[in-house]
Design an enzyme around this catalytic site. Structure first.
Site, PDB file in Angstrom:
ATOM      1  N   LYS A 245       2.149   6.397  -8.337  1.00 59.27           N
ATOM      2  CA  LYS A 245       2.176   7.740  -8.448  1.00 59.27           C
ATOM      3  C   LYS A 245       1.209   8.252  -9.549  1.00 59.27           C
ATOM      4  CE  LYS A 245       6.510   9.305  -7.003  1.00 59.27           C
ATOM      5  NZ  LYS A 245       7.759  10.174  -7.440  1.00 59.27           N
TER       6      LYS A 245
ATOM      7  N   LYS B 182       5.005   5.500   5.550  1.00 65.48           N
ATOM      8  CA  LYS B 182       6.218   6.114   5.716  1.00 65.48           C
ATOM      9  C   LYS B 182       6.151   7.866   5.721  1.00 65.48           C
ATOM     10  CE  LYS B 182      10.158   6.674   2.701  1.00 65.48           C
ATOM     11  NZ  LYS B 182      10.925   6.460   1.389  1.00 65.48           N
TER      12      LYS B 182
ATOM     13  N   LYS C  88       7.467  13.590   3.015  1.00 65.28           N
ATOM     14  CA  LYS C  88       7.538  15.114   2.609  1.00 65.28           C
ATOM     15  C   LYS C  88       6.513  15.777   1.644  1.00 65.28           C
ATOM     16  CE  LYS C  88      11.056  14.063  -0.739  1.00 65.28           C
ATOM     17  NZ  LYS C  88      12.389  14.447  -1.175  1.00 65.28           N
TER      18      LYS C  88
END
Ligand code: TRP
Length: 337
Positions: free
Chosen positions: A118, A200, A203
């Site tokens: 991240k 993956k 969203k």
């Protein structure tokens, strides 16, 4: 209100309302949560405090939080059997999080792969909350003395650090915390992006191969039609060299309950185009009642607020017991009663 039994194990999990729930969240997580509600004491939070470790639009965060609650319920998580609440409604999460910070080593946090990923992706906002994320998550879990934590593979490391923190704390003060185990569902654990079957279904990133639970049927069909596959013609499960087709096979298997070999047999000799169409239609029919129920629930805000109030109240009561013990153990003074 959910009735908890001492004879049952406790389960805790959560999802950040940082994006709308996807087909991946449903197949990989929420569907399994719904299947656990009779056999376990289940607590599910909407992790809004974790969501703000990445910059959020406040109005959107608020909206998604409520949508996520409605979706939990529409997906079969019964508020009369499970405790459903918003993380920020129970201050004990932040309070225990602080204490646990003092029992977590910087070296441990430095090893967290999600933090490394991240901070590479949000290089302009490597804030202390992002770094501290696993400690708040440990507080989420330990407050409720959870035995099992259903998570995806990507969160396993966070459950492990939670165990390490709990073990360290117990080593100093005696048995305060239950050591949780990760609980990783075996089937359909990982739904990949239709546009990029190497990663993956996501969203929060800009994923054009993502199916949201509230997507309209025509958008779902369009995305399945465009799903990336290989240049062969055979519908065969081979997650190494046929990632796209294998992803479609496992989605179809998860949605219909048919085994993977049965799906292969059903589509033997069938073209990719019509297979994509069939999988798309199955997903549309799976999501239709959930979307309708979500919309119905969102129109009944008074009901959703009641669920939240009762969930936060129940959660806070359980959490207060653990936090009280912790405060006493570490030596915080409390006035005599
Ligand atoms: N970090 C989890 C995720 O991104 C969400 C989460 C927050 C969570 N608190 C939790 C999961 C506690 C399990 C238990 O998916």
């Amino acid at each position: 209100m959910a009735k908890f039994s001492k004879d049952k194990k406790t389960i805790l999990s959560g999802i950040k309302p940082s994006g709308e729930l996807t087909l991946g969240s449903y197949i990989g997580a929420i569907r399994n949560w719904a299947s656990l509600q009779s056999d376990y004491n289940c607590i599910y939070c909407i992790a809004d405090m974790h969501a703000i470790t990445v910059r959020q639009d406040p109005a959107l965060l608020r909206k998604r939080t409520l949508i996520q609650l409605a979706q939990y319920i529409a997906c079969g998580i019964d508020p009369d059997k499970n405790v459903l609440f918003i993380q920020s409604h129970v201050p004990a999460h932040a309070e225990l999080g602080w204490v646990l910070n003092c029992y977590t080593m910087v070296g441990e946090l430095n090893r967290m792969t999600q933090f490394k990923d991240k901070s590479a992706r949000h290089a302009d906002n490597i804030n202390a909350g992002l770094y501290d994320y696993p400690v708040l998550m440990a507080a989420d879990i330990l407050l409720y003395q959870a035995d099992l934590v259903p998570v995806g593979e990507d969160q396993k490391q966070h459950v492990e650090i939670c165990r390490d923190i709990a073990r360290r704390f117990n080593g100093i003060y005696g048995n305060v915390f239950t050591l949780p185990d990760p609980y990783i569902p075996s089937v359909g654990a990982r739904v990949m992006s239709l546009a990029d079957p190497e990663s993956k279904m996501s969203k929060s990133e800009d994923d054009s191969g993502c199916i949201l639970l509230l997507d309209r049927p025509e958008d779902i069909m369009a995305r399945f039609k465009r799903a990336v596959t290989d240049s062969e013609t055979e519908i065969r499960y081979d997650p190494v060299s046929k990632k796209g087709i294998s992803n479609l096979i496992s989605i179809y298997s998860a949605v219909t309950g048919k085994s993977i070999p049965d799906v292969e047999r059903e589509f033997a000799g069938c073209g990719y185009g019509s297979f994509k169409q069939t999988v798309g239609e199955a997903v549309v029919e799976l999501l239709r009642p959930m979307r309708e129920e979500t919309e119905r629930l969102l129109a009944d805000r008074a009901y959703l607020n009641t669920v939240l109030a009762s969930g936060a109240d129940q959660a806070a009561r359980i959490a207060a017991r653990t936090l009280g013990k912790v405060y006493k153990k570490v030596g915080f003074y409390t006035a005599d009663k």
